[in-house]
Design a protein around this motif. Sequence first.
Motif: not given
Ligand code: TA6
Length: 283
Positions: A65, A259, A83, A232, A181, A157, A201, A234, A55, A78-79, A159
């Motif tokens: 993505f 991102e 990672r 992106v 989103k 991604h 988002d 967020w 995180r 997801q993603h 931060y």
């Molecule tokens: O980058 C934006 C996003 O797709 C958001 O929708 C949110 O889900 C974020 O990624 C974090 O995703 P994660 O799977 O790391 O909690």
Amino acid sequence: GGMSVESDNVTLSLPSGESVKVLLYGATVISWIVDGQEKLFLSEKAKLDGTKPVRGGIPLVFPVFGKATEGPTAVLTQHGFARICKWELLGKTSESERSVQVDFGLGPENLTAGLQKQWPYPFGLIYSVTLTRTSLETKILVRNEGSETFDFNWLFHTYLRVPDISTVGVEGLKGVQYKDKVTASEATEENAELAIVSKVDRVYANVSNTVVVKSGGNPLYRVERTNLEDVVIWNPWEDAVGMADFSPDDGYKNMICVEAGAVSKWHKLEPQNVWEAGAVIHI
Ligand code: TA6
């Protein structure tokens, strides 16, 4: 510039004091320090032991993505898997007083048998992290080493740490169409500087300008992209309170995800072909 390795951590450093720390888990950059200041946001409860995606820092998003509902990547979490896999350290590939580059690799041999079954394409990734005195550069090379074409997304991604989200404006998105989103709608950005005053988002598609993150009108970060057409933005806002690995609860006031990615459409890679892209964060 130098590189040091300690268990599953790689540190890049320059004689002038700048440093970057990368976990082999996800090849995740988790720290970038310049003049003694941390430039990336890392949750105080980020898992760094490989039990869940980090995180914060710069998680790598491949081959999908978000969460796909159809196609070969729909079975992936997801993603995607980049990672959450342990990458190989390929080594230091260049260094000088003002710059050091370290490369990391990922291939099917680094995936669990389950993942290889879920996404059964022979592929190779080479990820380069370059630290200079005034920038952090990340480059990716994707190679299709099989006999079938595959579709993929790529995204860094990232931060970024900011002093106070209420002073932040993101410049460079005016006139760009984005998928929101939060409101599940499409719109066109009308602001020369996007302010963050609630959860954001958005996937901005085909961004031609360089994106600049400002605080109180002063540039904090300039994000230059090569072959990554989308950006992106967020910020989870108070959703952060409900995220077990997001800490402190009000940490959303000190971060913004900017991102660089190729995510608004599938990118096709033919057998034996190579796709390259990169992003540079200038301070
Ligand atoms: O980058 C934006 C996003 O797709 C958001 O929708 C949110 O889900 C974020 O990624 C974090 O995703 P994660 O799977 O790391 O909690």
